[in-house]
Design a protein around this motif. Structure first.
Motif, PDB file in Angstrom:
ATOM      1  N   ILE A  14       0.826  -1.215   0.000  1.00  0.00           N
ATOM      2  CA  ILE A  14       0.000   0.000   0.000  1.00  0.00           C
ATOM      3  C   ILE A  14       0.857   1.260   0.000  1.00  0.00           C
ATOM      4  CG2 ILE A  14      -1.633   1.333   1.429  1.00  0.00           C
ATOM      5  CD1 ILE A  14      -2.896  -1.407   2.192  1.00  0.00           C
ATOM      6  N   PHE A  15       1.931   1.269   0.792  1.00  0.00           N
ATOM      7  CA  PHE A  15       2.743   2.493   0.913  1.00  0.00           C
ATOM      8  C   PHE A  15       3.875   2.568  -0.103  1.00  0.00           C
ATOM      9  CE2 PHE A  15       0.805   2.699   5.170  1.00  0.00           C
ATOM     10  CZ  PHE A  15       0.481   4.046   5.217  1.00  0.00           C
ATOM     11  N   GLY A  16       4.259   1.456  -0.702  1.00  0.00           N
ATOM     12  CA  GLY A  16       5.352   1.469  -1.683  1.00  0.00           C
ATOM     13  C   GLY A  16       6.599   2.096  -1.080  1.00  0.00           C
ATOM     14  N   ASP A  17       7.209   3.041  -1.825  1.00  0.00           N
ATOM     15  CA  ASP A  17       8.471   3.617  -1.338  1.00  0.00           C
ATOM     16  C   ASP A  17       8.261   4.611  -0.184  1.00  0.00           C
ATOM     17  OD1 ASP A  17       7.451   5.817  -2.622  1.00  0.00           O
ATOM     18  OD2 ASP A  17       9.063   5.980  -4.115  1.00  0.00           O
ATOM     19  N   ARG A  18       7.044   4.783   0.286  1.00  0.00           N
ATOM     20  CA  ARG A  18       6.767   5.646   1.453  1.00  0.00           C
ATOM     21  C   ARG A  18       6.663   4.817   2.741  1.00  0.00           C
ATOM     22  NH1 ARG A  18       7.501  10.903   0.549  1.00  0.00           N
ATOM     23  NH2 ARG A  18       5.685  11.583   1.759  1.00  0.00           N
ATOM     24  N   ILE A  19       6.979   3.548   2.673  1.00  0.00           N
ATOM     25  CA  ILE A  19       6.771   2.653   3.817  1.00  0.00           C
ATOM     26  C   ILE A  19       7.586   3.077   5.043  1.00  0.00           C
ATOM     27  CG2 ILE A  19       8.510   0.976   3.011  1.00  0.00           C
ATOM     28  CD1 ILE A  19       5.241   0.158   4.906  1.00  0.00           C
ATOM     29  N   GLU A  20       8.785   3.611   4.805  1.00  0.00           N
ATOM     30  CA  GLU A  20       9.621   3.965   5.962  1.00  0.00           C
ATOM     31  C   GLU A  20       8.970   5.075   6.794  1.00  0.00           C
ATOM     32  OE1 GLU A  20      11.954   2.900   8.488  1.00  0.00           O
ATOM     33  OE2 GLU A  20      12.108   1.811   6.593  1.00  0.00           O
ATOM     34  N   LEU A  21       8.362   6.055   6.118  1.00  0.00           N
ATOM     35  CA  LEU A  21       7.648   7.120   6.841  1.00  0.00           C
ATOM     36  C   LEU A  21       6.432   6.551   7.569  1.00  0.00           C
ATOM     37  CD1 LEU A  21       7.626  10.190   4.409  1.00  0.00           C
ATOM     38  CD2 LEU A  21       8.941   9.897   6.511  1.00  0.00           C
ATOM     39  N   ALA A  22       5.739   5.623   6.933  1.00  0.00           N
ATOM     40  CA  ALA A  22       4.569   5.003   7.574  1.00  0.00           C
ATOM     41  C   ALA A  22       5.006   4.233   8.825  1.00  0.00           C
ATOM     42  CB  ALA A  22       3.867   4.076   6.582  1.00  0.00           C
ATOM     43  N   ARG A  23       6.134   3.577   8.749  1.00  0.00           N
ATOM     44  CA  ARG A  23       6.665   2.843   9.917  1.00  0.00           C
ATOM     45  C   ARG A  23       6.971   3.811  11.049  1.00  0.00           C
ATOM     46  NH1 ARG A  23      10.529  -0.717   6.113  1.00  0.00           N
ATOM     47  NH2 ARG A  23       9.040  -2.396   5.727  1.00  0.00           N
ATOM     48  N   ARG A  24       7.596   4.930  10.704  1.00  0.00           N
ATOM     49  CA  ARG A  24       7.962   5.913  11.747  1.00  0.00           C
ATOM     50  C   ARG A  24       6.731   6.503  12.403  1.00  0.00           C
ATOM     51  NH1 ARG A  24      12.075   9.580   8.563  1.00  0.00           N
ATOM     52  NH2 ARG A  24      11.405  11.102  10.114  1.00  0.00           N
ATOM     53  N   PHE A  25       5.718   6.845  11.602  1.00  0.00           N
ATOM     54  CA  PHE A  25       4.491   7.407  12.173  1.00  0.00           C
ATOM     55  C   PHE A  25       3.781   6.376  13.055  1.00  0.00           C
ATOM     56  CE2 PHE A  25      -0.171   7.950  11.813  1.00  0.00           C
ATOM     57  CZ  PHE A  25      -0.281   9.091  12.606  1.00  0.00           C
ATOM     58  N   THR A  26       3.674   5.154  12.573  1.00  0.00           N
ATOM     59  CA  THR A  26       2.968   4.113  13.338  1.00  0.00           C
ATOM     60  C   THR A  26       3.704   3.824  14.647  1.00  0.00           C
ATOM     61  OG1 THR A  26       2.234   3.187  11.235  1.00  0.00           O
ATOM     62  CG2 THR A  26       1.989   1.777  13.179  1.00  0.00           C
ATOM     63  N   ALA A  27       5.015   3.800  14.599  1.00  0.00           N
ATOM     64  CA  ALA A  27       5.796   3.561  15.822  1.00  0.00           C
ATOM     65  C   ALA A  27       5.603   4.702  16.819  1.00  0.00           C
ATOM     66  CB  ALA A  27       7.278   3.403  15.464  1.00  0.00           C
ATOM     67  N   ALA A  28       5.574   5.938  16.309  1.00  0.00           N
ATOM     68  CA  ALA A  28       5.375   7.095  17.207  1.00  0.00           C
ATOM     69  C   ALA A  28       3.995   7.048  17.842  1.00  0.00           C
ATOM     70  CB  ALA A  28       5.564   8.399  16.431  1.00  0.00           C
ATOM     71  N   LEU A  29       2.998   6.687  17.059  1.00  0.00           N
ATOM     72  CA  LEU A  29       1.625   6.616  17.583  1.00  0.00           C
ATOM     73  C   LEU A  29       1.496   5.479  18.597  1.00  0.00           C
ATOM     74  CD1 LEU A  29      -1.098   7.975  17.371  1.00  0.00           C
ATOM     75  CD2 LEU A  29      -1.620   6.543  15.376  1.00  0.00           C
ATOM     76  N   ALA A  30       2.162   4.360  18.314  1.00  0.00           N
ATOM     77  CA  ALA A  30       2.123   3.240  19.263  1.00  0.00           C
ATOM     78  C   ALA A  30       2.791   3.633  20.578  1.00  0.00           C
ATOM     79  CB  ALA A  30       2.829   2.035  18.649  1.00  0.00           C
ATOM     80  N   LYS A  31       3.860   4.404  20.481  1.00  0.00           N
ATOM     81  CA  LYS A  31       4.635   4.772  21.676  1.00  0.00           C
ATOM     82  C   LYS A  31       3.928   5.858  22.501  1.00  0.00           C
ATOM     83  CE  LYS A  31       9.320   6.042  23.021  1.00  0.00           C
ATOM     84  NZ  LYS A  31      10.597   6.563  22.546  1.00  0.00           N
ATOM     85  N   HIS A  32       3.400   6.873  21.833  1.00  0.00           N
ATOM     86  CA  HIS A  32       2.887   8.047  22.557  1.00  0.00           C
ATOM     87  C   HIS A  32       1.371   8.202  22.512  1.00  0.00           C
ATOM     88  CE1 HIS A  32       7.019   9.370  22.781  1.00  0.00           C
ATOM     89  NE2 HIS A  32       7.131   9.276  21.474  1.00  0.00           N
ATOM     90  N   GLY A  33       0.701   7.436  21.650  1.00  0.00           N
ATOM     91  CA  GLY A  33      -0.714   7.681  21.392  1.00  0.00           C
ATOM     92  C   GLY A  33      -1.599   7.600  22.616  1.00  0.00           C
TER      93      GLY A  33
END
Ligand SMILES: C[S@@+](CC[C@H](N)C(=O)[O-])C[C@H]1O[C@@H](n2cnc3c(N)ncnc32)[C@H](O)[C@@H]1O
Length: 207
Positions: A14-33
């Motif tokens: 789904i994210f293609g070459d944007r996957i790394e940014l999606a990983r960073r956002f998801t990790a931040a949300l998991a950590k601080h959400g």
């Protein structure tokens, strides 16, 4: 603390070459959400499937300049801005601490296609300029139409993420759809064959 859902294989598709940014956002949300009041305690184990991919899979439906009303944690707005760097995203959110999160993440992820506006949609006096408006988990269609349709240009679209009640919401909003000249309202299922639980949108044109 709840376990965080491992990244599903379809995320890369789904994210293609944007996957790394999606990983960073998801990790931040998991950590601080949870501590920042953005997501509930039950969400980390289903963050990718229920939230991030549910939002991201509708990315191909957009173009131009798009508003996300009630963006909250950045769902779907920040996720869509990651998936579609060619589209301009305006995230409209009234709550100060959520606005702070959206600004922080926009900067941390280096997203130059995002503007964050602190406002209630009905108080944002931008005129009918947007090519489309999206929203997720803000309110039922009959309440959403009066605050979103006036923001959309003639011929632009409402593309609203919804659950199983989407068809019933269209019936219940008949009066508001007519009043705000929203036509061709229908339910579209997006991501079949990609996601185990595809996303559902109410899609309509503003005339
Ligand atoms: C249940 S949260 C959903 C957040 C996010 N869209 C999601 O899917 O996780 C609803 C959000 O809508 C915002 N909201 C409520 N009424 C609004 C309005 N009139 N205009 C803009 N945002 C609104 C709230 O502050 C809140 O952040």
């Amino acid at each position: 603390m709840n376990d965080i859902e491992p990244e599903p294989p379809e995320a890369q598709q789904i994210f293609g070459d944007r996957i790394e940014l999606a990983r960073r956002f998801t990790a931040a949300l998991a950590k601080h959400g949870e501590t920042r009041g953005l997501i509930g305690p039950l969400e980390p184990p289903r963050l990718w499937t229920r939230h991030v991919l549910n939002s991201a899979v509708i990315a191909p439906l957009f173009s131009g300049r798009v508003g996300d009303i009630g963006s909250g944690a950045g769902l779907p707005g920040l996720v869509l801005a990651i998936a579609r760097p060619d589209v301009e995203w305006v995230l409209v959110e009234p709550m100060e601490r959520r606005v702070a999160w959206l600004n922080e993440q926009t900067e941390a992820l280096g997203l130059d296609n995002v503007t964050v506006v602190r406002a209630r949609a009905e108080d944002w006096r931008e005129g009918s300029t947007l090519d489309a408006v999206t929203a997720r988990a803000v309110s039922a269609l009959r309440t959403l139409v009066p605050i979103t349709a006036p923001l959309v240009r003639d011929g632009g679209e409402l593309i609203l993420l919804k659950g199983a009640s989407a068809a019933d919401e269209i019936v219940a909003a008949e009066k508001q759809l007519r009043k705000f000249r929203v036509t061709n309202a229908r339910v579209e299922v997006v991501g079949e064959g990609v996601l185990a639980e595809p996303s559902r949108v109410i899609r309509a044109t503003v005339r």
